[in-house]
Scaffold this active site. Structure first.
Site, short mmCIF file in Angstrom:
data_model
loop_
_atom_site.label_atom_id
_atom_site.label_comp_id
_atom_site.label_asym_id
_atom_site.label_seq_id
_atom_site.Cartn_x
_atom_site.Cartn_y
_atom_site.Cartn_z
CG HIS A 187 9.62 -27.99 10.67
ND1 HIS A 187 9.11 -27.48 11.68
CD2 HIS A 187 10.93 -28.09 10.70
CE1 HIS A 187 10.26 -27.38 12.61
NE2 HIS A 187 11.39 -27.76 12.00
CB CYS B 75 1.09 -2.71 4.70
SG CYS B 75 0.80 -3.54 6.04
CG ASP C 282 -0.28 0.04 2.49
OD1 ASP C 282 1.00 0.20 2.86
OD2 ASP C 282 -0.96 0.24 3.48
CG HIS D 15 11.22 -24.20 12.05
ND1 HIS D 15 11.05 -23.82 13.49
CD2 HIS D 15 12.45 -24.32 11.69
CE1 HIS D 15 12.19 -24.32 13.96
NE2 HIS D 15 13.02 -24.49 12.92
CB THR E 208 2.21 -3.07 10.89
OG1 THR E 208 1.03 -3.44 10.29
CG2 THR E 208 2.31 -1.93 11.56
C1 RB5 Z 1 -1.98 2.50 6.67
O1 RB5 Z 1 -2.01 3.57 7.25
C2 RB5 Z 1 -1.71 1.29 7.41
O2 RB5 Z 1 -2.84 0.93 8.41
C3 RB5 Z 1 -1.30 0.05 6.78
O3 RB5 Z 1 -0.30 0.33 5.90
C4 RB5 Z 1 -1.00 -1.29 7.40
O4 RB5 Z 1 -0.16 -0.92 8.67
C5 RB5 Z 1 -2.18 -2.08 8.16
O5 RB5 Z 1 -1.96 -3.09 8.55
#
Ligand code: RB5
Length: 150
Positions: free
Chosen positions: A134, A66, A8, A99, A68
């Site tokens: 595994h 993204c 994203d 694994h 996170t």
């Molecule tokens: C976007 O702001 C953020 O929410 C997205 O990139 C991500 O971290 C969601 O899991």
């Protein structure tokens, strides 16, 4: 290896660095977007696109980014046959391969440093699945995908 990549807006810069890393190592990249850090987009679309590319055999592996790595990984994991793993460094990437036979790597641009992320990409692509005990566990995940859920 042919590798599908997607992100994203929050993962766009790290996706761009990942593509450079992959092509520099001789891999072929299928870039499924997004195309800008400036335009807000929804990560489920890109996680799904990467998952489908791997599940359909258009790519052998995938990398999702993204903010996170969590949301885009959740979306990728909704595709049957996908084992997407959120990792933060080379150790978690290595273990996700050896694994868990992860076929999609998920990175967070806001949570993982650039050097650690590149180390994770390298480990993801150079580590073989260990098999053995595994393998049985991976087969259980595959069986669970086929079972009806409440
Ligand atoms: C976007 O702001 C953020 O929410 C997205 O990139 C991500 O971290 C969601 O899991």
């Amino acid at each position: 290896m042919r590798i599908a990549v997607g992100s994203d807006h929050a993962g766009y810069a790290l996706k761009t660095e990942t593509i450079a890393r992959l092509t520099g190592a001789g891999h072929e990249v299928l870039d499924l977007g997004t195309d800008s850090a400036e335009v807000s987009v929804d990560y489920p679309l890109f996680g799904r696109a990467v998952g489908e590319a791997v599940a359909e055999g258009r790519a052998e592996r995938g990398v999702c980014v993204c903010g996170t790595g969590i949301g885009i990984g959740m979306a990728a994991n909704k595709v049957r046959g996908i084992r997407a793993a959120v990792v933060h460094d080379s150790t978690t990437a290595l273990l996700a391969r050896s694994h868990n036979d992860a076929n999609v790597l998920c990175l967070g641009e806001r949570t993982t440093g650039r050097a650690e992320a590149m180390d994770a990409v390298d480990a993801f692509l150079t580590t073989a699945f260990a098999g053995g005990r595994h393998q049985r566990r991976i087969e259980q995940i595959t069986d669970q995908e086929r079972q009806p859920t409440p």
